[in-house]
Design an enzyme around this catalytic site. Structure first.
Site, PDB file in Angstrom:
ATOM      1  N   PHE A 140      37.811  19.331 124.140  1.00 54.76           N
ATOM      2  CA  PHE A 140      38.647  19.360 122.941  1.00 54.76           C
ATOM      3  C   PHE A 140      37.794  19.863 121.783  1.00 54.76           C
ATOM      4  O   PHE A 140      36.763  19.281 121.470  1.00 54.76           O
ATOM      5  CB  PHE A 140      39.213  17.981 122.588  1.00 54.76           C
ATOM      6  N   ASP A 224      29.252  20.764 120.228  1.00 58.04           N
ATOM      7  CA  ASP A 224      30.261  20.175 119.351  1.00 58.04           C
ATOM      8  C   ASP A 224      29.941  18.684 119.203  1.00 58.04           C
ATOM      9  O   ASP A 224      30.182  17.884 120.110  1.00 58.04           O
ATOM     10  CB  ASP A 224      31.657  20.386 119.960  1.00 58.04           C
ATOM     11  N   LYS A 253      34.156  14.514 111.278  1.00 55.24           N
ATOM     12  CA  LYS A 253      34.415  13.078 111.452  1.00 55.24           C
ATOM     13  C   LYS A 253      33.421  12.167 110.710  1.00 55.24           C
ATOM     14  O   LYS A 253      33.536  11.999 109.514  1.00 55.24           O
ATOM     15  CB  LYS A 253      34.486  12.740 112.941  1.00 55.24           C
TER      16      LYS A 253
HETATM   17  C1  LIG Z   1      38.129  15.616 116.353  1.00 51.91           C
HETATM   18  C2  LIG Z   1      37.428  16.694 117.072  1.00 51.91           C
HETATM   19  C3  LIG Z   1      37.572  18.045 116.722  1.00 51.91           C
HETATM   20  C4  LIG Z   1      38.554  18.498 115.666  1.00 51.91           C
HETATM   21  O1  LIG Z   1      38.245  17.975 114.409  1.00 51.91           O
HETATM   22  P1  LIG Z   1      39.385  17.971 113.273  1.00 51.91           P
HETATM   23  O2  LIG Z   1      38.664  17.414 112.070  1.00 51.91           O
HETATM   24  O3  LIG Z   1      40.490  17.118 113.766  1.00 51.91           O
HETATM   25  O4  LIG Z   1      39.807  19.371 113.068  1.00 51.91           O
HETATM   26  C5  LIG Z   1      36.838  18.982 117.402  1.00 51.91           C
HETATM   27  N1  LIG Z   1      35.983  18.638 118.377  1.00 51.91           N
HETATM   28  C6  LIG Z   1      35.803  17.338 118.731  1.00 51.91           C
HETATM   29  C7  LIG Z   1      34.826  17.010 119.808  1.00 51.91           C
HETATM   30  C8  LIG Z   1      36.523  16.331 118.098  1.00 51.91           C
HETATM   31  O5  LIG Z   1      36.371  15.064 118.484  1.00 51.91           O
END
Ligand SMILES: *Cc1c(COP(=O)(O)O)cnc(C)c1O
Length: 406
Positions: A140, A224, A253
């Site tokens: 994701f 990521d 986050k």
């Molecule tokens: C939450 C998340 C995203 C997306 O972040 P947003 O602030 O919702 O756009 C991308 N990669 C990972 C691993 C995430 O947990």
């Protein structure tokens, strides 16, 4: 609030919101530490932290002071100007990430924006010679089109096709990576732990092999760290557990502790790919967001919260195992990013039972519950969690396991 008021917030939500995650569970009005209150004054223990966001808990004095102070000093200029909080945060992220002198930081406002920037970095590196971009099954990376192309779940992508070309989703195994890598790969995107997929860890040694193979083939390794970063897994960043250095990381986050901010930190030669004119963001890196992020990261550092995440993570995991619920078949993750594997696809039932009892957790998928509390939790929060989670599991086990066996 009386029940009429309760009805009316639900009606407003249905009428006025694009319900991106389905009907809203509750109307929340206030938070303090690891607790939240709804519109009727009910208290909840928050073991989700806005999905790994409110690292310091709710209304932490450091967060409140930073927002207020910077809002009263200077909130926004533009990318034509530098500001002290922005420079401080860039230097801080480089230091924490081990990005070295050559490292450079781009600021956006969310995780998906950080990944869009990383996608553009990958394209600039790849050019015409390297059209391939590798991402993992179950990955994701966000919901805007570039980040969505990197996201694995077909049902999220298909309504919005065509996607940007070149992205391939490969199984998260060392063998699949070895088979896929060649000199036409621009970049490999990985999450150290796949949070949205249900807190799935990479195979042991995966990042080391990924580093070796991407270096050998001249591809970028882009990690990521949006969910795993800012101390959540018991190190500042997930890749640090494997002692490697990537070419770039994406953050969001937890680094804002609840204030919207995202960042791309590029290391070494990759840091020179995005040049003036390549990318931009009006809000990105404004003094308000960067001042709050500085304060949050400073507090994580000063209060020893990375270590707390590591130690409390072990404690929470032991507490879950200690419940001895027949519904629980395993506990995954690291530090305070924890996935509870269930014997049946009843995660949403566990989540709603927990919520009725006053505990907020999340169903990352049908048979996994995700737990990601504030990094500040201690014995009291863990004891309260254990009682509530045990009760929720017992309630669901009573029905789910009999049904499964029938
Ligand atoms: C939450 C998340 C995203 C997306 O972040 P947003 O602030 O919702 O756009 C991308 N990669 C990972 C691993 C995430 O947990």
């Amino acid at each position: 609030m009386n029940s009429q008021a309760t009805d009316s917030w639900r009606q407003s939500a249905d009428r006025d919101l694009i319900l991106n995650a389905g009907p809203r569970f509750e109307l929340l009005v206030r938070g303090e530490g690891s607790h939240l209150w709804d519109g009727e004054g009910r208290r909840y223990l928050d073991f989700l932290a806005g999905i790994a966001v409110t690292a310091l808990g709710h209304s932490h004095p450091v967060f409140v002071e930073a927002v207020s102070r910077q809002a009263g000093t200077l909130a926004h200029v533009s990318n034509y100007f530098a500001t002290p909080p922005q420079l401080e945060l860039a230097a801080r992220l480089k230091r924490l990430a081990g990005a070295g002198e050559d490292g450079r930081v781009f600021f956006g406002n969310s995780g998906t924006e950080a990944n869009e920037a990383a996608f553009k970095l990958a394209r600039l590196h790849g050019g015409a010679e390297r059209p391939r971009i590798l991402s993992l099954e179950n990955a994701f990376h966000g919901r805007t089109i570039g980040a969505l192309a990197l996201t694995a779940k077909a049902s999220m992508r298909e309504p919005f096709e065509p996607m940007p070309g070149g992205v391939e989703h490969i199984p998260a195994t060392i063998e699949a990576l070895e088979a896929a890598m060649d000199d036409r790969v621009a970049a490999l995107f990985v999450e150290p732990i796949q949070g949205e997929a249900g807190v799935l860890e990479l195979p042991e040694g995966y990042l080391k092999v990924a580093r070796e193979l991407t270096t050998k083939h001249g591809a970028l390794l882009i990690v990521d760290e949006i969910q795993t970063g800012a101390g959540r897994t018991g190190d500042w960043f997930g890749y640090q557990h494997e002692g490697i250095l990537p070419d770039a990381i994406t953050l969001a986050k937890g680094i804002g502790g609840g204030f919207p901010i995202g960042a791309l930190v590029a290391f070494g030669p990759a840091a020179a790919l995005l040049q003036p004119g390549s990318h931009g963001s009006t809000f990105g890196g404004n003094p308000l967001a960067t001042a709050v992020s500085n304060a949050v990261l400073e507090e994580i550092e000063q209060a020893g919260l990375v270590r707390n995440a590591r130690e409390r993570g072990v404690q929470v995991r032991e507490a879950i195992e200690g419940i001895g619920s027949p519904l629980v078949t395993g506990v995954r993750g690291r530090g305070l990013l924890i996935g509870v594997a269930l014997a049946a696809p009843v995660a949403s039932l566990v989540v709603s039972a927990a919520q009725r009892l006053g505990l907020i957790v999340n169903a990352a998928n049908a048979s996994s519950v995700r737990i990601a509390p504030a990094l500040t939790i201690g014995d009291a929060e863990i004891a309260e969690f254990t009682d509530l989670f045990a009760a929720a599991l017992a309630e669901v086990a009573a029905t789910a396991l009999t049904e499964t066996n029938a």
